[in-house]
Design a protein around this motif. Sequence first.
Motif, mmCIF file in Angstrom:
data_model
loop_
_atom_site.group_PDB
_atom_site.id
_atom_site.type_symbol
_atom_site.label_atom_id
_atom_site.label_comp_id
_atom_site.label_asym_id
_atom_site.label_seq_id
_atom_site.Cartn_x
_atom_site.Cartn_y
_atom_site.Cartn_z
ATOM 1 N N VAL A 95 0.816 -1.219 0.000
ATOM 2 C CA VAL A 95 0.000 0.000 0.000
ATOM 3 C C VAL A 95 0.852 1.273 0.000
ATOM 4 C CG1 VAL A 95 -2.030 -1.068 1.054
ATOM 5 C CG2 VAL A 95 -0.290 -0.026 2.529
ATOM 6 N N LEU A 96 2.136 1.140 0.325
ATOM 7 C CA LEU A 96 2.984 2.329 0.438
ATOM 8 C C LEU A 96 4.431 1.960 0.118
ATOM 9 C CD1 LEU A 96 3.618 5.271 1.411
ATOM 10 C CD2 LEU A 96 3.648 4.371 3.738
ATOM 11 N N ILE A 97 5.023 2.702 -0.808
ATOM 12 C CA ILE A 97 6.461 2.624 -1.075
ATOM 13 C C ILE A 97 7.104 3.808 -0.372
ATOM 14 C CG2 ILE A 97 8.272 2.873 -2.826
ATOM 15 C CD1 ILE A 97 6.305 1.647 -4.845
ATOM 16 N N ILE A 98 8.199 3.541 0.338
ATOM 17 C CA ILE A 98 8.941 4.616 0.998
ATOM 18 C C ILE A 98 10.356 4.632 0.446
ATOM 19 C CG2 ILE A 98 9.770 5.549 3.181
ATOM 20 C CD1 ILE A 98 7.426 3.920 4.492
ATOM 21 N N GLU A 99 10.770 5.771 -0.037
ATOM 22 C CA GLU A 99 12.121 5.946 -0.555
ATOM 23 C C GLU A 99 12.871 6.871 0.393
ATOM 24 O OE1 GLU A 99 15.282 5.148 -2.676
ATOM 25 O OE2 GLU A 99 13.349 4.170 -2.969
ATOM 26 N N CYS A 100 13.955 6.362 0.970
ATOM 27 C CA CYS A 100 14.769 7.109 1.934
ATOM 28 C C CYS A 100 16.033 7.611 1.248
ATOM 29 C CB CYS A 100 15.187 6.212 3.094
ATOM 30 S SG CYS A 100 13.849 5.343 3.908
ATOM 31 N N LYS A 101 16.369 8.834 1.520
ATOM 32 C CA LYS A 101 17.605 9.420 1.020
ATOM 33 C C LYS A 101 18.402 9.966 2.194
ATOM 34 C CE LYS A 101 16.770 8.710 -3.327
ATOM 35 N NZ LYS A 101 17.475 7.613 -3.982
ATOM 36 N N ALA A 102 19.694 10.105 2.019
ATOM 37 C CA ALA A 102 20.532 10.728 3.035
ATOM 38 C C ALA A 102 20.125 12.195 3.182
ATOM 39 C CB ALA A 102 22.005 10.619 2.639
ATOM 40 N N PRO A 103 20.336 12.786 4.366
ATOM 41 C CA PRO A 103 19.913 14.180 4.582
ATOM 42 C C PRO A 103 20.484 15.177 3.573
ATOM 43 C CG PRO A 103 20.413 13.153 6.667
ATOM 44 C CD PRO A 103 20.835 12.175 5.598
ATOM 45 N N LEU B 192 8.416 9.949 0.292
ATOM 46 C CA LEU B 192 9.812 10.251 0.009
ATOM 47 C C LEU B 192 10.360 11.104 1.140
ATOM 48 C CD1 LEU B 192 9.071 11.468 -3.616
ATOM 49 C CD2 LEU B 192 9.715 9.158 -2.951
ATOM 50 N N SER B 193 11.557 10.766 1.630
ATOM 51 C CA SER B 193 12.115 11.562 2.723
ATOM 52 C C SER B 193 13.637 11.494 2.728
ATOM 53 C CB SER B 193 11.598 11.057 4.078
ATOM 54 O OG SER B 193 12.169 11.792 5.131
ATOM 55 N N ASN B 194 14.253 12.618 3.051
ATOM 56 C CA ASN B 194 15.686 12.647 3.338
ATOM 57 C C ASN B 194 15.900 12.915 4.831
ATOM 58 O OD1 ASN B 194 15.170 15.376 3.619
ATOM 59 N ND2 ASN B 194 16.543 16.034 1.976
ATOM 60 N N GLY B 195 14.854 12.752 5.611
ATOM 61 C CA GLY B 195 14.923 12.974 7.046
ATOM 62 C C GLY B 195 14.646 14.411 7.445
ATOM 63 N N LEU B 196 14.822 15.317 6.519
ATOM 64 C CA LEU B 196 14.584 16.741 6.778
ATOM 65 C C LEU B 196 13.324 17.204 6.067
ATOM 66 C CD1 LEU B 196 18.270 17.931 6.298
ATOM 67 C CD2 LEU B 196 17.110 17.365 8.447
ATOM 68 N N ASN B 197 13.160 16.760 4.835
ATOM 69 C CA ASN B 197 11.989 17.097 4.025
ATOM 70 C C ASN B 197 11.266 15.815 3.656
ATOM 71 O OD1 ASN B 197 12.568 19.981 3.785
ATOM 72 N ND2 ASN B 197 14.332 19.290 2.619
ATOM 73 N N HIS B 198 9.939 15.878 3.699
ATOM 74 C CA HIS B 198 9.119 14.709 3.419
ATOM 75 C C HIS B 198 8.063 15.076 2.374
ATOM 76 C CE1 HIS B 198 10.837 13.777 7.296
ATOM 77 N NE2 HIS B 198 10.040 14.616 7.913
ATOM 78 N N ILE B 199 7.828 14.142 1.462
ATOM 79 C CA ILE B 199 6.753 14.310 0.487
ATOM 80 C C ILE B 199 5.930 13.030 0.507
ATOM 81 C CG2 ILE B 199 6.153 14.650 -1.941
ATOM 82 C CD1 ILE B 199 8.823 16.131 -2.264
ATOM 83 N N PHE B 200 4.637 13.188 0.745
ATOM 84 C CA PHE B 200 3.721 12.048 0.767
ATOM 85 C C PHE B 200 2.745 12.237 -0.377
ATOM 86 C CE2 PHE B 200 0.596 9.051 1.995
ATOM 87 C CZ PHE B 200 1.276 8.108 2.763
#
Length: 151
Positions: A88-96, A122-130
């Motif tokens: 139901v959800l893909i999460i893509e993590c990036k370095a800050p 999508l998140s780099n830990g500082l900014n998130h987009i859902f």
Amino acid sequence: MALPILNFPNINVRFKKNAKGTLQVFDIIRKKFVDLTPEEWVRQHIIHFLVSEKQVPLSMISVEKQLILNQTKRRTDLVIFNSRMEAVLIIECKAPEVEIDQLTVNQALRYNLELKVPFIFLSNGLNHIFIDLRQENPRILKNIPNYSDLI
């Protein structure tokens, strides 16, 4: 390595150094220590956030799920499943230090060709987009939904 402060609640994690002196963090999903890279630091924050704040059951989270796209093996950072084991959800993590940009969105959308999920995070830990993909025109949500609203 100095661990950056991320735009998530603080987490309580276990650390250790392996035989080579590399700092590792305990992953509660994989149930083992993994090398602590900047991207892994973000992933661990997201996992703890989803479990403690969004009520995602541990058993419904997959780490580095393998996909085959155009005969090439790829891995999603995180995938959340419903009780029928449908993604139901893909999460893509990036370095800050990595910007969340169109390339990041495109990467997640390519993974979605295989998984066909209704949501992408999508998140780099500082900014998130859902992103909600359920309608013809995808829309960015201001808040990350609870698990019960994803399924």
